[in-house]
Design an enzyme around this catalytic site. Sequence first.
Site, PDB file in Angstrom:
ATOM      1  N   TYR A 136     -20.694 -23.542  17.927  1.00  0.00           N
ATOM      2  CA  TYR A 136     -20.651 -23.024  16.630  1.00  0.00           C
ATOM      3  C   TYR A 136     -19.762 -23.771  15.820  1.00  0.00           C
ATOM      4  CZ  TYR A 136     -16.860 -19.470  17.822  1.00  0.00           C
ATOM      5  OH  TYR A 136     -15.721 -18.917  18.228  1.00  0.00           O
ATOM      6  N   GLU A 137     -19.804 -23.795  14.425  1.00  0.00           N
ATOM      7  CA  GLU A 137     -19.103 -24.509  13.443  1.00  0.00           C
ATOM      8  C   GLU A 137     -19.620 -25.791  13.612  1.00  0.00           C
ATOM      9  OE1 GLU A 137     -17.776 -23.047  10.924  1.00  0.00           O
ATOM     10  OE2 GLU A 137     -17.692 -21.100  11.965  1.00  0.00           O
ATOM     11  N   GLY A 138     -20.746 -26.071  13.828  1.00  0.00           N
ATOM     12  CA  GLY A 138     -21.259 -27.700  14.024  1.00  0.00           C
ATOM     13  C   GLY A 138     -21.056 -28.014  15.647  1.00  0.00           C
TER      14      GLY A 138
END
Length: 590
Positions: free
Chosen positions: A441-443
């Site tokens: 997550y978060e890229g």
Amino acid sequence: MPDYNAPLRDLRFVLHQVFDAPALWARLPALSETVDAATADAILEEAAKVTGSLIAPLNRSGDEEGAQWVAGEVHTPAGFKQAYATYIQGGWVGLSGNPAYGGMGMPKMLAVAFEEMLYAANASFALYSALSSGACLAIDAHASEALKSTYLPPMYEGRWAGSMCLTEAHAGTDLGIIRTRAEPQADGSYSISGSKIFITGGEQDLTENIIHLVLAKLPGAPAGPKGISLFLVPKVLVGGDGSLGARNAVSCGSIEHKMGIKASSTCVINFDGAQGWLIGEANKGLAAMFTMMNYERLSIGIQGIGCAEASYQAAAAYARERLQSRAASGKVAPDQAADPIIVHADVRRMLLSMKAMTEGGRAFACYVGQQLDLSKFSEDAAERQQAEALVALLTPLAKAFFTDSGLDSCVHGQQVFGGHGYIREWGQEQLVRDVRIAQIYEGTNGIQALDLLGRKVVAGGGAALRQFATEVRHFAHQHETPYGGELVTALERLEAVSGWLLEQAKTDANAVGAASVEYLHLFGYVAYAYMWARMAAVAEARRADDEAFYAGKLATAAFYFARLLPRTLSLEASIRAGSAPLYGLAAEQF
């Protein structure tokens, strides 16, 4: 599950001795009246108590129970609500928030230390306030004064939480194809309609309100990322006097059933004509949201460090106590049936790898925090600009390298326990499950690698890298350190590979993508070498003050340079192999 004890000695070493944070704070007018060494130590001490005695004990029970979704409402595990109420009394959500709206205004160098403790104690619990802190940052940077004065004070207090609503079922990394719509209303607000998935803390029972930051498209907006706007959408509508009113048209359709961080609610959030307000300029929402996303990327990177530290503490304690076989050199504990497994080379390899990477990451997180503080508080325009360039360069590196090495360390910790590492009651299998999401997550880390190499190095012609390299080389030449030569050699390898890739990218469209992950790791090992050279220089100078601590630091530095930094050799070879080996197979042959 073993107890977690915050590594205060090492945190102070990094903050006060390696980076001399108090001296930096003293020369920055915005911080000089806010924080000094004594204040920082008091905050670290209190943070250690809060995380160790209040939050860590809920880690395993929270994992066992998980967040529960019932008829649109989410119930956090037993003890979370009470612990959160105590937690916010200390002002922790607003630790580095704007004092003008009730934040404490502490520097990021201090905040990253606290975040490590929080993630180490309980990653699921940490996420609820981490998203709030990031949302506050975006609101403070981009929202109108009316929105800031209404929403920031209760968010800093922790009475209201924040969430980040980006992802849709069909649109993850490619946010340009989102379908959520925003229709302008006569009163200046907007009607928001659409559905978002994977929303951390999108619904919970810890706070009175949840302030969703939502990406959506206005009528007639340009296609792709240039047509995205950012909106503030509260779960409960707020009156002009700040009081809570009716429930907004926001609902939680379900929560995800996940591999880890089970006590953190990961929600499907539906907006059915919900009332929202524009943050920043129309069609420039992605740039505004990146303020929050970059904060969260560093924070999630620190999740990797925190989980690794918790795993290391448990593994080291276990290795000193678990008796199995005899040392290769002869009996170490002749009065016992066998020797502690810490005598065995492979156990030492794993523990030292964990220790070297976690402590290197801790120092690098503090370094990135230093650049964030300089970019925000320095009154010297050139210094601010240089710090901003380093933050842009190093944020994707920190997020991905911290979390890749964090998973490796948690797997090492599990392995030290042998069969017991696979059993729930020892806690190691939970850490492996909890830390795994941080690479996604978060890229995803692959996206971070593309950002680092493609946008921050190649697109900029290597300018930011040259700035970093100049600093590293200056340190190696100006300071007494046992590892200056090895540091410069590793730096030169990074520079040479970077130059080669700059040339390859001119003629090979696949060059950046093919090399990006290995390049990020190569850069990460060199960055950690810089941190370990700095730590070794301090440890050598201060060794007489605390022989046990500083000798341990020097021994770990020696291990890093001898056994971990050489990985850059194989990474260089992989990069220089080029993109062709990745494209030798047709799609149907996979």
